[in-house]
Scaffold this motif. Structure first.
Motif, short mmCIF file in Angstrom:
data_model
loop_
_atom_site.label_atom_id
_atom_site.label_comp_id
_atom_site.label_asym_id
_atom_site.label_seq_id
_atom_site.Cartn_x
_atom_site.Cartn_y
_atom_site.Cartn_z
N ARG A 10 1.42 -0.79 -0.05
CA ARG A 10 0.46 -0.17 0.18
C ARG A 10 1.35 1.12 -0.12
N ASN A 11 2.14 1.62 -0.62
CA ASN A 11 3.11 2.17 -0.90
C ASN A 11 2.73 3.05 -2.04
N PHE A 12 2.29 4.39 -2.22
CA PHE A 12 1.98 4.46 -3.38
C PHE A 12 2.86 4.99 -4.48
N SER A 13 4.38 5.11 -3.72
CA SER A 13 5.37 5.26 -4.56
C SER A 13 6.12 4.52 -5.02
N LEU A 14 6.25 2.91 -4.70
CA LEU A 14 6.26 1.59 -5.42
C LEU A 14 4.85 1.45 -6.81
N TYR A 15 3.47 1.62 -6.41
CA TYR A 15 3.12 1.89 -7.50
C TYR A 15 3.55 2.59 -8.49
N ALA A 16 3.72 3.68 -8.27
CA ALA A 16 3.68 4.69 -9.02
C ALA A 16 4.98 4.39 -10.08
N GLN A 17 6.10 3.91 -9.51
CA GLN A 17 7.77 2.98 -10.36
C GLN A 17 7.02 2.33 -11.03
N TRP A 18 6.09 1.45 -10.45
CA TRP A 18 6.17 0.20 -11.51
C TRP A 18 5.25 1.21 -12.85
N LEU A 19 4.16 1.87 -12.26
CA LEU A 19 3.42 2.61 -13.91
C LEU A 19 4.86 3.30 -14.60
N GLY A 20 5.17 3.88 -13.50
CA GLY A 20 6.82 4.87 -14.83
C GLY A 20 7.93 3.46 -15.66
N VAL A 21 7.38 2.54 -15.21
CA VAL A 21 8.49 1.14 -15.77
C VAL A 21 7.20 1.06 -17.35
N LEU A 22 6.55 1.03 -17.21
CA LEU A 22 5.29 1.02 -18.11
C LEU A 22 5.04 2.41 -19.01
N SER A 23 4.94 3.45 -18.53
CA SER A 23 5.95 4.71 -19.33
C SER A 23 6.54 4.45 -20.40
N ILE A 24 7.52 4.33 -19.68
CA ILE A 24 8.86 3.55 -20.20
C ILE A 24 8.69 2.99 -21.23
N VAL A 25 7.87 1.86 -21.19
CA VAL A 25 7.45 0.51 -22.34
C VAL A 25 6.63 1.66 -23.31
N LEU A 26 5.23 2.23 -23.25
CA LEU A 26 4.59 2.58 -24.01
C LEU A 26 5.30 4.37 -24.08
N GLY A 27 6.33 5.01 -23.95
CA GLY A 27 6.96 6.13 -24.73
C GLY A 27 8.23 5.67 -25.36
N PHE A 28 8.65 4.19 -25.63
CA PHE A 28 9.30 3.80 -26.25
C PHE A 28 8.33 3.09 -27.88
N ALA A 29 7.56 2.67 -26.79
CA ALA A 29 7.28 2.05 -27.92
C ALA A 29 5.89 2.72 -28.98
N LEU A 30 5.13 3.83 -28.24
CA LEU A 30 4.32 5.08 -29.61
C LEU A 30 5.08 5.91 -29.79
N GLY A 31 5.88 6.44 -29.07
CA GLY A 31 6.96 6.81 -30.19
C GLY A 31 8.14 6.68 -31.41
N ILE A 32 8.27 5.26 -31.26
CA ILE A 32 9.15 4.97 -32.40
C ILE A 32 7.39 4.76 -33.93
N ALA A 33 6.23 4.12 -32.84
CA ALA A 33 5.20 3.72 -34.08
C ALA A 33 4.78 5.42 -33.83
N ASN A 34 5.02 6.08 -33.74
CA ASN A 34 3.75 7.09 -34.43
C ASN A 34 4.88 8.15 -35.22
N ILE A 35 6.34 8.33 -35.08
CA ILE A 35 6.97 8.75 -35.50
C ILE A 35 7.53 8.93 -36.50
N PHE A 36 6.37 8.08 -37.59
CA PHE A 36 6.58 8.13 -38.99
C PHE A 36 5.83 8.03 -39.60
N HIS A 37 5.06 9.44 -39.32
CA HIS A 37 3.91 9.78 -39.55
C HIS A 37 4.64 11.67 -40.29
#
Length: 148
Positions: A10-37
């Motif tokens: 129930r430590n929200f900083s741990l939850y946030a850190q795991w959501l941050g890792v998801l943000s990293i994965v989405l950031g790289f994946a969606l950044g590369i996917a949309n760079i071809f516009h």
């Protein structure tokens, strides 16, 4: 403490850190996917890729010790240590990605939403006076305290 124990803490900083890792994965994946516009959306894609690169070093403290980076970059990353600073950083990044929808609605909005969820978890951790706790799977507390 294993992953399941971290979820039960129930430590929200741990939850946030795991959501941050998801943000990293989405950031790289969606950044590369949309760079071809071939329009202005490429700008938001490049910014998302840069944000994901910065988030790697913010959320995974072990990489700051392993990878050769400049002293200035290290100093910037070291300033982002409190829950409130991390919440502000994620909020700015998330709002900026959601603003991309004003130009052209795309999948970059998903990265912005996850970043805003991460910001809210860090803000809740700050409001509940919970100390920032680094996940052991992402570098552990011993490494995080050596960096700070």
């Amino acid at each position: 403490m294993g992953f399941q124990d971290e979820l039960r803490s129930r430590n929200f900083s741990l939850y946030a850190q795991w959501l941050g890792v998801l943000s990293i994965v989405l950031g790289f994946a969606l950044g590369i996917a949309n760079i071809f516009h071939f329009n202005l959306l490429i700008l938001w894609s490049i910014i998302l890729l840069c944000c994901a690169f910065i988030l790697v070093f913010v959320e995974i403290p072990l990489l700051l010790r392993i990878c050769p980076t400049s002293a200035k970059f290290d100093a910037i990353v070291r300033t982002i240590t409190t829950n409130y600073m991390r919440a502000a950083m994620y909020a700015v990044m998330g709002v900026f990605q959601i603003l991309s929808a004003a130009y052209d609605p795309s999948s970059l909005i998903a990265a912005g939403i996850i970043m805003l969820l991460t910001a809210s978890c860090y803000a809740v951790a700050g409001l509940k006076n919970q100390d920032f706790v680094a996940s052991k799977a992402l570098g552990g507390q011993g490494v995080a305290q050596m960096i700070v």
